[in-house]
Structure formats: C-alpha cells, structure tokens
Design a protein around this motif. Structure first.
Motif, PDB file in Angstrom:
ATOM      1  N   PRO A  36       0.571  -1.518   0.226  1.00  0.00           N
ATOM      2  CA  PRO A  36       0.045   0.356  -0.059  1.00  0.00           C
ATOM      3  C   PRO A  36       0.838   1.299   0.388  1.00  0.00           C
ATOM      4  O   PRO A  36       0.479   2.474   0.355  1.00  0.00           O
ATOM      5  CB  PRO A  36      -0.465   0.020   1.423  1.00  0.00           C
ATOM      6  CG  PRO A  36      -0.827  -1.043   1.487  1.00  0.00           C
ATOM      7  CD  PRO A  36       0.097  -2.217   1.317  1.00  0.00           C
ATOM      8  N   SER A  37       2.208   1.315   0.376  1.00  0.00           N
ATOM      9  CA  SER A  37       2.751   2.746   0.601  1.00  0.00           C
ATOM     10  C   SER A  37       3.376   3.116  -0.762  1.00  0.00           C
ATOM     11  O   SER A  37       3.821   3.911  -0.937  1.00  0.00           O
ATOM     12  CB  SER A  37       3.872   2.268   1.404  1.00  0.00           C
ATOM     13  OG  SER A  37       4.728   0.895   0.976  1.00  0.00           O
ATOM     14  N   LYS A  38       3.049   1.545  -1.362  1.00  0.00           N
ATOM     15  CA  LYS A  38       3.800   2.100  -3.503  1.00  0.00           C
ATOM     16  C   LYS A  38       2.958   3.529  -4.260  1.00  0.00           C
ATOM     17  O   LYS A  38       2.592   3.942  -4.798  1.00  0.00           O
ATOM     18  CB  LYS A  38       3.469   1.660  -4.148  1.00  0.00           C
ATOM     19  CG  LYS A  38       4.762  -0.194  -3.694  1.00  0.00           C
ATOM     20  CD  LYS A  38       4.098  -1.061  -4.702  1.00  0.00           C
ATOM     21  CE  LYS A  38       5.403  -2.424  -4.564  1.00  0.00           C
ATOM     22  NZ  LYS A  38       6.871  -1.859  -4.603  1.00  0.00           N
ATOM     23  N   VAL A  39       0.929   3.626  -3.173  1.00  0.00           N
ATOM     24  CA  VAL A  39       0.638   4.680  -3.344  1.00  0.00           C
ATOM     25  C   VAL A  39       0.582   6.022  -2.448  1.00  0.00           C
ATOM     26  O   VAL A  39       0.683   5.833  -1.229  1.00  0.00           O
ATOM     27  CB  VAL A  39      -0.850   4.233  -4.187  1.00  0.00           C
ATOM     28  CG1 VAL A  39      -0.490   3.018  -5.309  1.00  0.00           C
ATOM     29  CG2 VAL A  39      -1.285   3.561  -3.158  1.00  0.00           C
ATOM     30  N   ASP A  40      -0.117   6.721  -3.052  1.00  0.00           N
ATOM     31  CA  ASP A  40       0.115   8.418  -2.390  1.00  0.00           C
ATOM     32  C   ASP A  40      -1.502   8.612  -1.916  1.00  0.00           C
ATOM     33  O   ASP A  40      -1.683   8.564  -0.856  1.00  0.00           O
ATOM     34  CB  ASP A  40       0.717   9.910  -3.001  1.00  0.00           C
ATOM     35  CG  ASP A  40       1.973   9.322  -3.519  1.00  0.00           C
ATOM     36  OD1 ASP A  40       2.354   8.838  -2.287  1.00  0.00           O
ATOM     37  OD2 ASP A  40       2.592  10.332  -4.206  1.00  0.00           O
ATOM     38  N   VAL A  41      -2.560   8.003  -2.101  1.00  0.00           N
ATOM     39  CA  VAL A  41      -3.793   8.239  -2.545  1.00  0.00           C
ATOM     40  C   VAL A  41      -4.826   6.521  -2.383  1.00  0.00           C
ATOM     41  O   VAL A  41      -4.185   6.558  -3.681  1.00  0.00           O
ATOM     42  CB  VAL A  41      -4.775   9.395  -3.835  1.00  0.00           C
ATOM     43  CG1 VAL A  41      -6.322   9.032  -2.830  1.00  0.00           C
ATOM     44  CG2 VAL A  41      -3.695  10.578  -3.077  1.00  0.00           C
ATOM     45  N   ILE A  79      -6.939   3.152   9.188  1.00  0.00           N
ATOM     46  CA  ILE A  79      -5.953   2.783   8.373  1.00  0.00           C
ATOM     47  C   ILE A  79      -5.849   1.142   7.192  1.00  0.00           C
ATOM     48  O   ILE A  79      -6.389   0.983   6.069  1.00  0.00           O
ATOM     49  CB  ILE A  79      -4.884   3.682   8.062  1.00  0.00           C
ATOM     50  CG1 ILE A  79      -5.019   5.042   8.511  1.00  0.00           C
ATOM     51  CG2 ILE A  79      -3.240   2.912   7.208  1.00  0.00           C
ATOM     52  CD1 ILE A  79      -3.705   5.214   9.421  1.00  0.00           C
ATOM     53  N   LYS A  80      -5.567   0.444   8.338  1.00  0.00           N
ATOM     54  CA  LYS A  80      -5.783  -0.852   8.179  1.00  0.00           C
ATOM     55  C   LYS A  80      -6.805  -1.203   7.690  1.00  0.00           C
ATOM     56  O   LYS A  80      -6.559  -1.752   6.225  1.00  0.00           O
ATOM     57  CB  LYS A  80      -5.345  -1.476   9.023  1.00  0.00           C
ATOM     58  CG  LYS A  80      -4.025  -1.384   9.769  1.00  0.00           C
ATOM     59  CD  LYS A  80      -2.765  -1.599   9.222  1.00  0.00           C
ATOM     60  CE  LYS A  80      -1.904  -1.566   9.797  1.00  0.00           C
ATOM     61  NZ  LYS A  80      -0.433  -1.887   9.376  1.00  0.00           N
ATOM     62  N   SER A  81      -8.363  -1.141   7.566  1.00  0.00           N
ATOM     63  CA  SER A  81      -9.335  -1.561   7.363  1.00  0.00           C
ATOM     64  C   SER A  81      -9.425  -0.772   5.911  1.00  0.00           C
ATOM     65  O   SER A  81      -9.975  -1.883   5.021  1.00  0.00           O
ATOM     66  CB  SER A  81     -10.220  -1.122   8.282  1.00  0.00           C
ATOM     67  OG  SER A  81     -10.850  -1.770   9.561  1.00  0.00           O
ATOM     68  N   LEU A  82      -9.076   0.535   6.069  1.00  0.00           N
ATOM     69  CA  LEU A  82      -9.471   1.085   4.404  1.00  0.00           C
ATOM     70  C   LEU A  82      -8.425   0.217   3.438  1.00  0.00           C
ATOM     71  O   LEU A  82      -8.788  -0.518   2.237  1.00  0.00           O
ATOM     72  CB  LEU A  82      -8.880   2.417   4.019  1.00  0.00           C
ATOM     73  CG  LEU A  82      -8.803   3.352   3.086  1.00  0.00           C
ATOM     74  CD1 LEU A  82     -10.493   3.310   2.295  1.00  0.00           C
ATOM     75  CD2 LEU A  82      -8.725   4.543   3.397  1.00  0.00           C
ATOM     76  N   GLU A  83      -7.248  -0.257   3.449  1.00  0.00           N
ATOM     77  CA  GLU A  83      -6.578  -0.864   2.960  1.00  0.00           C
ATOM     78  C   GLU A  83      -6.811  -2.508   3.045  1.00  0.00           C
ATOM     79  O   GLU A  83      -6.704  -3.033   0.936  1.00  0.00           O
ATOM     80  CB  GLU A  83      -5.320  -1.135   3.672  1.00  0.00           C
ATOM     81  CG  GLU A  83      -4.111   0.131   3.675  1.00  0.00           C
ATOM     82  CD  GLU A  83      -2.686  -0.368   4.316  1.00  0.00           C
ATOM     83  OE1 GLU A  83      -1.494   1.054   4.394  1.00  0.00           O
ATOM     84  OE2 GLU A  83      -2.552  -1.020   5.029  1.00  0.00           O
ATOM     85  N   VAL A  84      -7.327  -3.151   3.541  1.00  0.00           N
ATOM     86  CA  VAL A  84      -8.144  -4.479   3.032  1.00  0.00           C
ATOM     87  C   VAL A  84      -9.319  -3.637   2.218  1.00  0.00           C
ATOM     88  O   VAL A  84      -8.973  -4.875   1.553  1.00  0.00           O
ATOM     89  CB  VAL A  84      -8.476  -4.854   5.013  1.00  0.00           C
ATOM     90  CG1 VAL A  84      -9.698  -6.358   3.989  1.00  0.00           C
ATOM     91  CG2 VAL A  84      -7.379  -5.614   5.876  1.00  0.00           C
ATOM     92  N   MET A  85      -9.478  -3.284   2.202  1.00  0.00           N
ATOM     93  CA  MET A  85     -11.124  -3.163   1.518  1.00  0.00           C
ATOM     94  C   MET A  85     -10.785  -2.737   0.082  1.00  0.00           C
ATOM     95  O   MET A  85     -11.848  -2.929  -0.207  1.00  0.00           O
ATOM     96  CB  MET A  85     -11.910  -2.152   2.465  1.00  0.00           C
ATOM     97  CG  MET A  85     -13.478  -1.959   1.434  1.00  0.00           C
ATOM     98  SD  MET A  85     -15.013  -2.915   2.111  1.00  0.00           S
ATOM     99  CE  MET A  85     -14.559  -1.999   3.304  1.00  0.00           C
ATOM    100  N   LYS A  86      -9.704  -1.674  -0.239  1.00  0.00           N
ATOM    101  CA  LYS A  86      -9.300  -1.364  -0.880  1.00  0.00           C
ATOM    102  C   LYS A  86      -8.806  -2.902  -1.998  1.00  0.00           C
ATOM    103  O   LYS A  86      -8.635  -2.719  -3.025  1.00  0.00           O
ATOM    104  CB  LYS A  86      -8.780  -0.609  -1.138  1.00  0.00           C
ATOM    105  CG  LYS A  86      -9.830   0.972  -1.099  1.00  0.00           C
ATOM    106  CD  LYS A  86     -10.988   1.071  -1.789  1.00  0.00           C
ATOM    107  CE  LYS A  86     -11.503   2.415  -1.448  1.00  0.00           C
ATOM    108  NZ  LYS A  86     -11.710   3.105  -2.764  1.00  0.00           N
ATOM    109  N   ILE A  87      -7.986  -2.640  -1.019  1.00  0.00           N
ATOM    110  CA  ILE A  87      -6.945  -4.228  -1.927  1.00  0.00           C
ATOM    111  C   ILE A  87      -6.912  -5.623  -1.702  1.00  0.00           C
ATOM    112  O   ILE A  87      -6.868  -6.279  -2.122  1.00  0.00           O
ATOM    113  CB  ILE A  87      -5.111  -3.868  -1.580  1.00  0.00           C
ATOM    114  CG1 ILE A  87      -5.360  -2.169  -2.107  1.00  0.00           C
ATOM    115  CG2 ILE A  87      -4.551  -4.424  -1.961  1.00  0.00           C
ATOM    116  CD1 ILE A  87      -4.147  -1.501  -1.138  1.00  0.00           C
TER     117      ILE A  87
END
Length: 573
Positions: free
Chosen positions: A171-176, A222-230
């Motif tokens: 996830p750190s590879k993208v800014d938004v 933050i973690k939940s958004l990463e899981v939801m999106k990726i």
C-alpha cells in the motif's frame, strides 16, 4: 536457531519475545499428566486417563505442543498433500517457531501463528506456504532471522516469507488509495509477486483484522481501508470468496461502525430463521428437479449451494440503489449447478436444462416480475452465462426477504468463478481475459514446482500413513522403530530444553523401562496430547478458529486450480 542479536531484539510496540529455556514455565493450560508405569498393551488398547503422576512440564510440555500442532496441521492438509517431505518441512518449521514464540505476548503470539497455519491448511496450501505462515510472526518479532529460515527450513520457504514481507508494504506504493490506484495495485500484486505469497498475506491480513481492536482508532481505519480496497478484492481474485467476505465485513465494521451495527442487527434478527429456510428450500428444489422426467433425461448431476448475504454486500446494495433492507432481492440465495449428459444430441441440453429448472421454480414459488435476467440467451460481453431469478417466499401474514436463484451448468460456473468470465478476476483488477489466463498458468506452474520439491521418493512411501504415525517417524531418525533417549534429547535441544528434560519425559513415557519409546508408547502419549488440547480453555478465540475450519475455496477458483494440480503431481510421485 536464531542468533543472539535477533533473539534479544524488541519489536515495535515493545513486545519482547524470549527463546525457550530449560525448565521453562508451562503455558496456563491444563497440565498433561502421564502415568510413569503402564503396560504397553494397556496403552495401546484404551485411551489413557489423566492420573496424579507428575505432569509433563518444561521440555516435555514443548514436545507435547510440537506433536499436537503437527498432528492438527497435517490432518487439516489431507493425506494426499501431507507427503513425508511435506511433513518433515512442517515439523522443522514448528521446531523453529515454538521456542521463539512460546512466551511472546503471553503465549498469544504462538496461538496466532498456529491459527494462520491452520487457515492455510484449510485452504489446502502446500507445506512451504503453511511453514511460512508459522514462521512469519516470529520473523516480524525479530525472534528468528531470515538466515535461520534459509538454514533450517529451506530457500523456498524463505522466498515466500520475503515475498510476503514485500506485499505487506505494497500500500505504501501509492499516495492516495482511490479506486483507480487500488485497482492498479491489485493488478500489480497479482502480476509481479509469487501467487502463493499473495495467499499467505491474505490469511495474515485476516488474522490482523480479527485482532484489530488492539490497534489505536486511527490505525484501525487505515488498516481497514487497505483491506477493503486491496486485500479483500485480491481474495476474490484467487478464489477465496468467503475469506474475502470476512475481510469485507471486518473492514466495514471498523470504517462505518454505526452503519455496520444497524445492518448487523437487521440481519441477525432474521439469520437463524433464514438459514433454516435456505436449507429447506435447497432440499425442496433438489427433490423437484430430481423428480422431473425431462431433467432426468438430459441432466446427470444436480448440486445446489445456499448462502446468506454478508453485511458489507448488503450495505453496498443499500447505498447503490437507495433501498431499504427488506427491498434487497438477494438476502437469501441459491445457486443451481447442472451437469448435462454427454450422449446423443447434447449440445443444447445445457441451456435447455437451465430453462427447464426455471420453469420448475415457477411452479414452486412466486417469481418477482421484472427481476429475471437471462444471461444464457444473451451472455455478457465477457462471456458470463447464468439465469438469475428473484423469488418471493413470503407467506400469508409472514413477510420474508426475497431470494435470488442463479441457474447455470457446471461449465458456465467454471467460467464464472475461475475462467475468462470470472467476476472475481474483475474485482481483483484483471479485466483482460489474457491476463486471467496468464495468472492461471502461473498457478499451475507454481503447483508443479512445489510438487517437485515436496513429492516423496519411492523409498519414503512406507513412512507415510496417518499424521500420528508420521510424527513418530520424524522423531525416530534412524528408522529402527523406536525413539531413543539420544533422539528425544536432540528434539528437546532444538526446542531450547536440555537432556534432563528428555530423561524425565522418557521416564514418564517408557512403560516397559527399556530406555526407548515404541510406537505404542508414543501413541499413548499422543492420546494424552489430544486430551490436553481438548481441555484447553484459556484462549477461546483461538480455539474457536481451530474448531471452525476455514471454508474459503471456490470450486473453480485459482486456489482450487493450484490445489488440484499439486495433488495430481504428488500422486505421480
């Protein structure tokens, strides 16, 4: 084993993980008591009962934990995947992880590592992936190093751990993290990382989400958004649909707690009754299809799957269409999968069987006008074929949610779940059918390479058998049919204990006092280990995870493609 520097390091968050020591304290579990003297025949004929003899502690407790965890994992893997080579790999991974994690976070670190391994075994992953799952917690904590993994477990497992650590920071590879960047990142993960490492990271993310309440609020979101999106869409893409649903629901819970509570309460109020209805309707429809003369003539097999809509999926329908919960037309769902006969003029029997099923459904329940979608007559652009029917199952004075029934042939289902028409590929970011084909080819190649490393040599076949026999064979290194004090001392030292503990355990288990353990004496010990594990009650959450196996593999998804290819290749050995 881990270097001194690695063992003394303190991970972020301040948790210290200590290596096991001789005479180490036992976990706060029921003590395992073994009679010091008992006849071999009695030990082999009936399950032993806990006695008032001295309990197994220290190194003996570690051996009991090692054997219990090994037996549980190999049983979950299944006989065809648990080859002697696979068993040996798992055994070495457990020996490395147990002393490294046993005291970490009050014992919860070890419980979580074993829960991750159990989930991977339920997904029918191979021993290299499961071993990586066991070791990842210890690696993150600094209790072991990558050099330890390479030296004691193997380069392949170390490679998987390295790949999963790279994925952890994806996830750190993208800014938004908007929809476009998330889709591109999912496609990147599927295209440029070891697909088995992707599956490992998905299970690790599920474990993280199950324990997310220990994080600060801002990190939870933050973690939940990463899981939801990726990660949840990635789980769909690899064919782990139910794992994806749990990831979505847990993310939804932390991102939108009030909305989640509202929908959760509405679904819970109806869940018990609705799940009973699903079972009732499945059986009613199955019997009606089997009793139909035309279906008997053109179809050789019928299967019906049922499901109750998830919290997150319900929320998406409410937001997208502005509906009330009771207006969502697929809270209840059935999927009818038909296998047409292959004799005679059978080319048109698949579509005809689907439409005949639709006709039979109309005789059983009231069809909702305007909600039927015939993608068999008019397939979607990507080739997706299925017949969707919305049914009103309400009764006089009793309003119930609408039920959606999907009707398709086995070939249509294979295409819809894991083929070019797969919606799961689309959700994973692979919209090009050529990319989907390439991903399946990668899965097949990975399975073939894993089989080459894990298949048994002909001479090792005799040492297979059930998981308990495998544990005895792995401890009996010279293959003479007995575990000597030297062999027992060696495994004790690997676990961080010493010769004194080995002598004490030998004294407890050696019923005929001949200075070694027979398979019958070891079998008695394993029954005591099973009894001990069944009595454990200090970690209810972990115990619940182990009791409820992770049923997450779509019948035609990429994981199943990998599992079948691996099993087939191992059978050829």
């Amino acid at each position: 084993m881990a270097t001194a520097a690695a063992a003394s390091s303190v991970p972020a968050g301040g948790r210290t993980y200590r290596r096991a020591r001789p005479r180490c304290r036992p976990l706060s579990l029921h003590r395992l008591c073994l009679p010091a003297a008992a006849s071999t025949s009695a030990a082999s004929s009936s399950p032993p009962v806990p006695s008032t003899s001295a309990p197994v502690e220290g190194g003996g407790r570690l051996v009991a934990e090692l054997v219990g965890a090994f037996n549980e994992l190999t049983e979950r893997m299944g006989e065809d995947l648990a080859t002697s080579s696979s068993s040996s790999l798992l055994f070495r991974a457990l020996k490395l992880a147990l002393p490294a994690l046993r005291d970490g976070d009050g014992g919860r670190a070890l419980a979580r590592a074993l829960a991750v391994a159990a989930s991977l075994a339920d997904l029918q992953m191979d021993a290299e992936v499961i071993s990586a799952g066991i070791l990842r917690e210890a690696l993150d904590a600094g209790a072991i190093s990558m050099r330890d993994v390479k030296a004691q477990i193997g380069i392949s497992t170390a490679h998987l751990l390295h790949e999963s650590l790279r994925l952890k920071h994806a996830p750190s590879k993208v800014d938004v993290l908007d929809d476009e960047s998330a889709s591109a990142l999912r496609k990147f993960c599927l295209s440029y990382y070891d697909i088995r490492a992707v599956i490992l990271e998905l299970v690790l993310k599920l474990d993280m989400m199950r324990h997310l309440d220990k994080f600060p609020k801002y990190l939870q979101r933050i973690k939940s958004l990463e899981v939801m999106k990726i990660y949840a869409p990635l789980a769909h893409a690899v064919g782990a649909g139910n794992l994806s649903l749990e990831l979505e629901d847990l993310s939804f819970r932390y991102l939108f707690p009030h909305s989640y509570d509202h929908i959760d309460q509405w679904l819970r109020n109806r869940e018990t009754e609705c799940k009973l209805l699903i079972d009732e309707y499945k059986e009613q429809l199955l019997q009606a299809l089997k009793c139909d003369d035309e279906m008997s003539r053109i179809v050789q097999d019928i299967s019906i799957q049922g499901r109750y809509k998830s919290r997150f999926s319900t929320m998406k329908k409410l937001v997208k269409d502005g509906r009330k919960p009771e207006e969502v037309n697929d809270i209840l769902g059935l999927r009818v999968i038909l296998k047409p006969r292959c004799d005679g003029n059978s080319s048109d029997w698949g579509p005809r069987a689907c439409h005949r099923t639709h006709e039979i459904i109309q005789t059983l329940w009231k069809e909702v006008p305007g909600r039927t979608k015939d993608y068999i007559t008019r397939p979607k652009e990507n080739g997706y074929q299925s017949l969707h029917v919305a049914i009103d199952v309400s009764e006089p004075g009793k309003t119930r949610p609408l039920m959606e029934i999907q009707i398709r042939t086995k070939e249509m289902d294979r295409s819809a779940v894991g083929g070019e028409a797969s919606h799961s590929f689309y959700k994973g970011g692979l919209t090009d059918p050529g990319e989907a084909k390439r991903l399946k080819a990668i899965m097949l190649a990975a399975a073939e390479l894993a089989a080459l490393r894990l298949r048994d040599l002909p001479a090792s076949d005799q040492r297979r058998g059930n998981s308990k026999n495998r544990a005895f064979c792995l401890l009996d290194k010279n293959g003479d049919g007995r575990i000597s004090i030297e062999e027992l001392t060696e495994v004790m030292e690997d676990l961080g204990a010493g010769g004194e503990d080995a002598s004490e355990l030998m004294h407890l288990l050696d019923a005929n006092s001949d200075g070694s353990l027979s398979s019958d004496e070891f079998e008695s010990f394993q029954r005591q280990v099973e009894l001990m594990r069944s009595l454990e009650d200090k970690d209810d959450h972990y115990r619940k995870i182990l009791k409820e196996k992770l049923q997450t593999v779509d019948s035609a998804g990429l994981i199943q493609v990998y599992r079948k290819e691996l099993g087939d290749k191992l059978l050829l050995s």
